[in-house]
Design a protein around this motif. Structure first.
Motif, PDB file in Angstrom:
ATOM      1  N   VAL A 101      62.799  52.349  11.724  1.00  0.00           N
ATOM      2  CA  VAL A 101      62.755  53.248  10.719  1.00  0.00           C
ATOM      3  C   VAL A 101      61.459  52.788   9.806  1.00  0.00           C
ATOM      4  N   GLU A 102      60.299  53.313   9.696  1.00  0.00           N
ATOM      5  CA  GLU A 102      59.145  52.917   8.828  1.00  0.00           C
ATOM      6  C   GLU A 102      59.197  53.493   7.519  1.00  0.00           C
ATOM      7  N   ARG A 103      59.689  54.784   7.372  1.00  0.00           N
ATOM      8  CA  ARG A 103      59.793  55.159   5.817  1.00  0.00           C
ATOM      9  C   ARG A 103      61.093  56.264   6.039  1.00  0.00           C
ATOM     10  N   GLU A 104      61.573  56.642   4.671  1.00  0.00           N
ATOM     11  CA  GLU A 104      62.916  57.286   4.676  1.00  0.00           C
ATOM     12  C   GLU A 104      62.732  58.161   3.481  1.00  0.00           C
ATOM     13  N   THR A 105      63.074  59.391   3.547  1.00  0.00           N
ATOM     14  CA  THR A 105      63.162  60.428   2.563  1.00  0.00           C
ATOM     15  C   THR A 105      64.602  60.699   2.290  1.00  0.00           C
ATOM     16  N   ASP A 106      65.056  61.644   1.579  1.00  0.00           N
ATOM     17  CA  ASP A 106      66.591  62.130   1.443  1.00  0.00           C
ATOM     18  C   ASP A 106      67.098  62.695   2.457  1.00  0.00           C
ATOM     19  N   LYS A 107      65.932  63.534   3.466  1.00  0.00           N
ATOM     20  CA  LYS A 107      66.611  64.224   4.416  1.00  0.00           C
ATOM     21  C   LYS A 107      65.788  63.863   5.809  1.00  0.00           C
ATOM     22  N   ALA A 108      65.083  62.977   5.711  1.00  0.00           N
ATOM     23  CA  ALA A 108      64.202  62.649   7.196  1.00  0.00           C
ATOM     24  C   ALA A 108      64.026  61.100   7.253  1.00  0.00           C
ATOM     25  N   LEU A 109      63.686  60.769   8.382  1.00  0.00           N
ATOM     26  CA  LEU A 109      63.314  59.459   8.837  1.00  0.00           C
ATOM     27  C   LEU A 109      62.004  59.388   9.633  1.00  0.00           C
ATOM     28  N   LEU A 110      61.093  58.498   9.015  1.00  0.00           N
ATOM     29  CA  LEU A 110      59.931  58.228  10.079  1.00  0.00           C
ATOM     30  C   LEU A 110      60.139  57.326  10.881  1.00  0.00           C
ATOM     31  N   LEU A 111      60.419  57.582  12.353  1.00  0.00           N
ATOM     32  CA  LEU A 111      60.877  56.556  13.374  1.00  0.00           C
ATOM     33  C   LEU A 111      59.619  56.069  13.811  1.00  0.00           C
ATOM     34  N   CYS A 112      59.498  54.931  14.383  1.00  0.00           N
ATOM     35  CA  CYS A 112      58.515  54.043  14.917  1.00  0.00           C
ATOM     36  C   CYS A 112      59.195  53.742  16.144  1.00  0.00           C
ATOM     37  N   PHE A 113      58.468  54.272  17.480  1.00  0.00           N
ATOM     38  CA  PHE A 113      58.745  53.698  18.825  1.00  0.00           C
ATOM     39  C   PHE A 113      57.832  52.559  19.135  1.00  0.00           C
ATOM     40  N   GLU A 114      58.292  51.392  19.119  1.00  0.00           N
ATOM     41  CA  GLU A 114      57.489  50.502  19.650  1.00  0.00           C
ATOM     42  C   GLU A 114      57.422  50.071  21.001  1.00  0.00           C
ATOM     43  N   THR A 115      56.218  50.397  21.497  1.00  0.00           N
ATOM     44  CA  THR A 115      55.993  49.980  22.972  1.00  0.00           C
ATOM     45  C   THR A 115      54.690  48.910  23.156  1.00  0.00           C
ATOM     46  N   ASP A 116      54.781  48.591  24.563  1.00  0.00           N
ATOM     47  CA  ASP A 116      53.569  47.812  24.996  1.00  0.00           C
ATOM     48  C   ASP A 116      52.289  48.242  24.757  1.00  0.00           C
ATOM     49  N   PHE A 117      52.183  49.784  24.420  1.00  0.00           N
ATOM     50  CA  PHE A 117      50.999  50.476  24.537  1.00  0.00           C
ATOM     51  C   PHE A 117      50.702  50.799  22.792  1.00  0.00           C
ATOM     52  N   GLY A 118      51.463  50.349  22.125  1.00  0.00           N
ATOM     53  CA  GLY A 118      51.219  50.496  20.573  1.00  0.00           C
ATOM     54  C   GLY A 118      52.302  51.441  20.080  1.00  0.00           C
ATOM     55  N   ASN A 119      52.588  51.714  18.785  1.00  0.00           N
ATOM     56  CA  ASN A 119      53.643  52.329  18.370  1.00  0.00           C
ATOM     57  C   ASN A 119      53.473  53.929  18.163  1.00  0.00           C
ATOM     58  N   ILE A 120      54.473  54.818  18.273  1.00  0.00           N
ATOM     59  CA  ILE A 120      54.318  56.040  18.025  1.00  0.00           C
ATOM     60  C   ILE A 120      55.373  56.376  17.090  1.00  0.00           C
ATOM     61  N   THR A 121      54.925  57.273  16.092  1.00  0.00           N
ATOM     62  CA  THR A 121      55.833  57.709  15.132  1.00  0.00           C
ATOM     63  C   THR A 121      55.969  59.064  15.128  1.00  0.00           C
ATOM     64  N   MET A 122      57.316  59.570  14.555  1.00  0.00           N
ATOM     65  CA  MET A 122      57.820  60.856  14.602  1.00  0.00           C
ATOM     66  C   MET A 122      58.714  61.013  13.661  1.00  0.00           C
ATOM     67  N   PRO A 125      64.779  64.833  11.226  1.00  0.00           N
ATOM     68  CA  PRO A 125      65.817  64.928  10.092  1.00  0.00           C
ATOM     69  C   PRO A 125      67.178  63.949  10.284  1.00  0.00           C
ATOM     70  N   LYS A 126      67.470  63.680   9.148  1.00  0.00           N
ATOM     71  CA  LYS A 126      68.737  62.524   9.228  1.00  0.00           C
ATOM     72  C   LYS A 126      69.757  63.348   9.863  1.00  0.00           C
ATOM     73  N   SER A 127      70.123  64.650   9.857  1.00  0.00           N
ATOM     74  CA  SER A 127      71.236  65.448  10.095  1.00  0.00           C
ATOM     75  C   SER A 127      71.574  65.250  11.924  1.00  0.00           C
ATOM     76  N   VAL A 128      70.170  65.034  12.547  1.00  0.00           N
ATOM     77  CA  VAL A 128      70.355  65.164  14.010  1.00  0.00           C
ATOM     78  C   VAL A 128      70.173  63.699  14.484  1.00  0.00           C
ATOM     79  N   VAL A 129      69.728  62.878  14.002  1.00  0.00           N
ATOM     80  CA  VAL A 129      69.561  61.470  14.215  1.00  0.00           C
ATOM     81  C   VAL A 129      70.818  60.469  13.925  1.00  0.00           C
TER      82      VAL A 129
END
Length: 132
Positions: A101-122, A125-129
């Motif tokens: 988790v890179e950042r967090e708000t009241d309702k959402a998370l900024l997820l960071c997928f760490e790969t060998d090719f770099g990071n992917i962020t997305m 919503p907290k309700s589905v993760v």
């Protein structure tokens, strides 16, 4: 199939599956999806065996809940990743060795997928993760 024929067939199927589904509107939605996919596949009309097959498929298919990416019943739902990431990012995210988790708000998370090719962020919503 014309739109009139599609609607007639959908209503016939919905009447057959309404008891299994519990709600006529949901049954009609499922029936329309099934009939429309058959029409897009090139069917001109629906035989009795195709009709009975569609009814059987709609009433006997088991639903095990949404599929999650990471570990079984925890992580990020696959449908959310498919919606928010382009195909290249989706492929890269599936090769991730860590999700943070890179950042967090009241309702959402900024997820960071760490790969060998770099990071992917997305954003997700907290309700589905689950599990973060």
């Amino acid at each position: 199939m014309s739109k009139k024929q599609i609607m007639k067939q959908a209503h016939k199927i919905a009447k057959k599956i309404v008891k299994a589904v519990g709600n006529y509107m949901v049954a009609l939605k499922l029936a329309l999806k099934k009939i429309w996919s058959m029409a897009k596949a090139g069917r001109k009309r629906m035989s009795d065996s195709a009709f009975n097959g569609a009814v059987y498929e709609l009433t006997h298919k088991q639903y095990n809940g949404p599929e999650f990416f990471w570990s079984g019943r925890q992580g990020v739902p696959v449908w959310l990743m498919e919606k928010n990431l382009d195909p290249t990012e989706l492929w890269g995210a599936q090769l991730a060795y860590n999700i943070g988790v890179e950042r967090e708000t009241d309702k959402a998370l900024l997820l960071c997928f760490e790969t060998d090719f770099g990071n992917i962020t997305m954003w997700a919503p907290k309700s589905v993760v689950k599990g973060f």
